[in-house]
Design an enzyme around this catalytic site. Sequence first.
Site, mmCIF file in Angstrom:
data_model
loop_
_atom_site.group_PDB
_atom_site.id
_atom_site.type_symbol
_atom_site.label_atom_id
_atom_site.label_comp_id
_atom_site.label_asym_id
_atom_site.label_seq_id
_atom_site.Cartn_x
_atom_site.Cartn_y
_atom_site.Cartn_z
ATOM 1 N N THR A 41 -9.429 8.131 8.568
ATOM 2 C CA THR A 41 -8.888 9.178 7.698
ATOM 3 C C THR A 41 -9.895 10.266 7.418
ATOM 4 O O THR A 41 -9.543 11.436 7.269
ATOM 5 C CB THR A 41 -8.416 8.549 6.368
ATOM 6 O OG1 THR A 41 -7.321 7.700 6.658
ATOM 7 C CG2 THR A 41 -8.001 9.594 5.361
ATOM 8 N N TYR A 55 -0.313 10.891 6.985
ATOM 9 C CA TYR A 55 -1.095 11.864 7.769
ATOM 10 C C TYR A 55 -1.478 11.200 9.086
ATOM 11 O O TYR A 55 -1.203 10.008 9.320
ATOM 12 C CB TYR A 55 -2.355 12.285 6.997
ATOM 13 C CG TYR A 55 -3.160 11.095 6.517
ATOM 14 C CD1 TYR A 55 -2.990 10.598 5.226
ATOM 15 C CD2 TYR A 55 -4.025 10.418 7.369
ATOM 16 C CE1 TYR A 55 -3.672 9.481 4.800
ATOM 17 C CE2 TYR A 55 -4.705 9.295 6.962
ATOM 18 C CZ TYR A 55 -4.528 8.839 5.673
ATOM 19 O OH TYR A 55 -5.199 7.724 5.259
ATOM 20 N N THR A 121 -10.942 3.329 6.896
ATOM 21 C CA THR A 121 -11.246 2.394 5.802
ATOM 22 C C THR A 121 -10.576 1.028 6.000
ATOM 23 O O THR A 121 -10.973 0.063 5.379
ATOM 24 C CB THR A 121 -10.764 2.967 4.462
ATOM 25 O OG1 THR A 121 -9.354 3.183 4.532
ATOM 26 C CG2 THR A 121 -11.491 4.260 4.136
ATOM 27 N N ASP A 122 -9.561 0.949 6.863
ATOM 28 C CA ASP A 122 -8.829 -0.310 6.997
ATOM 29 C C ASP A 122 -9.727 -1.459 7.438
ATOM 30 O O ASP A 122 -9.577 -2.575 6.957
ATOM 31 C CB ASP A 122 -7.662 -0.162 7.987
ATOM 32 C CG ASP A 122 -6.538 0.661 7.412
ATOM 33 O OD1 ASP A 122 -5.543 0.904 8.130
ATOM 34 O OD2 ASP A 122 -6.657 1.081 6.243
ATOM 35 N N LYS A 194 -11.957 -3.587 0.647
ATOM 36 C CA LYS A 194 -10.961 -2.570 0.294
ATOM 37 C C LYS A 194 -9.953 -3.221 -0.637
ATOM 38 O O LYS A 194 -9.327 -4.216 -0.281
ATOM 39 C CB LYS A 194 -10.293 -2.037 1.559
ATOM 40 C CG LYS A 194 -9.313 -0.895 1.307
ATOM 41 C CD LYS A 194 -8.816 -0.277 2.614
ATOM 42 C CE LYS A 194 -7.833 0.861 2.350
ATOM 43 N NZ LYS A 194 -7.369 1.518 3.611
ATOM 44 N N GLU A 315 -11.635 -29.102 -1.597
ATOM 45 C CA GLU A 315 -10.205 -29.381 -1.370
ATOM 46 C C GLU A 315 -9.956 -30.166 -0.086
ATOM 47 O O GLU A 315 -8.829 -30.532 0.232
ATOM 48 C CB GLU A 315 -9.429 -28.054 -1.309
ATOM 49 C CG GLU A 315 -9.179 -27.441 -2.669
ATOM 50 C CD GLU A 315 -8.260 -28.305 -3.528
ATOM 51 O OE1 GLU A 315 -8.406 -28.270 -4.755
ATOM 52 O OE2 GLU A 315 -7.420 -29.049 -2.952
HETATM 53 N N1 DGL Z 1 -5.390 4.109 9.782
HETATM 54 C C1 DGL Z 1 -6.352 3.867 8.725
HETATM 55 C C2 DGL Z 1 -7.747 3.681 9.326
HETATM 56 O O1 DGL Z 1 -8.063 4.378 10.296
HETATM 57 C C3 DGL Z 1 -6.390 5.001 7.751
HETATM 58 C C4 DGL Z 1 -7.095 4.606 6.515
HETATM 59 C C5 DGL Z 1 -8.418 5.321 6.326
HETATM 60 O O2 DGL Z 1 -9.190 5.580 7.267
HETATM 61 O O3 DGL Z 1 -8.717 5.575 5.163
HETATM 62 O O4 DGL Z 1 -8.512 2.839 8.819
#
Ligand code: DGL
Length: 358
Positions: A41, A55, A121-122, A194, A315
């Site tokens: 992103t 987006y 971020t993923d 995240k 466990e």
């Molecule tokens: N498709 C997600 C990624 O590339 C978008 C999220 C992001 O980068 O914040 O990780």
Amino acid sequence: MLYPQPARWCKALLACAMLLSSYAGAAEKLAHVTILATGGTIAGSGATSTTTVGYTAATVGVNQLIAAVPELAKVADVKGEQVFQIASENMSNEHWLKLAQRVNTLLAQPDVDGIVITHGTDTLEETAYFLDLTVKSRKPVVLVGAMRPGTALSADGPINLYNAVLLAASQEAVGKGVLVAMNDQIHAARDVTKTNTSTPDSFKTPELGMLGYIQGNKPYFYHVPARKHTADTEFDVSKLSALPQVDIVYGYANVGPVALNALVAAGAKGIVHAGVGDGSLATPVKAALVAARKQGVLIVRSSRVGQGIVARNGEANDDELDFVASDTLNPQKARILLMLALTKTTDSKQIQRMFATY
Ligand code: DGL
């Protein structure tokens, strides 16, 4: 007086020369930071200024990212490389190996003082931890992303990138392991995660705590990582072109062994079980895990809960079943450590030591 006297000319010229030399000196003193861009992103764009979801990620190149933040030139001598241009849900083991090898090559150069990696971020927390276990240097490596594309109102990418470069250029970041700089905060690769699908404060280290802040053009550290990382790692990926296949199975009410058995049949060398609670195993799944172990598949008990220690012999009787407990690593990070562990050994006791070390 129309023209200053010669003596004043000399003073003015001397002042200019000193000013220029101070700028030149300052430029010489700036740390050399390489930005490795992978997409996400932070390199994304939306149809309107209010498009913060829906987006397109990975559309803007590294030179454009750098040009959008001219302030970078005040904090570091920056160079950019476009290593990938992908949305990070598509990050793969092969991408990680290529990235780690490029990072280690660059950090071995005396003219590189630190590295920033722009990333979706993923899976940012996963790439950060993989590098935390494979970078062979004490020089700063900082991962950074954005929760809003650069086209959005109050986009967080530019300030996140500025903070990440400032951090990578700092002495304070040396020897702290791979870091994540998001939302004015500094997090350790091992423990950051995240926590929100879309808000700018998404990255947190919920219970073990972030390392510090970046504020007023300066990094402030209040903690240091407790586990081994980077220069102290025992893992070496420099000559690897692939990693052992390790998959994750999720625990939930009414779960059965179908997914687990399919992954084992497909050749998984390791399975991370994201159990309910303290890594609890539903009876049918436990039986399938025991069968997989008997076939030589390494089993790590992790938890879907997100915080806390998965206790060995808690466990499940790990001693009897020959399973490994994941300590506090979440399932996606436990997978990374197990993959790297399997490049060195299949001895479950050695692997349990690694989960207590990193
Ligand atoms: N498709 C997600 C990624 O590339 C978008 C999220 C992001 O980068 O914040 O990780």
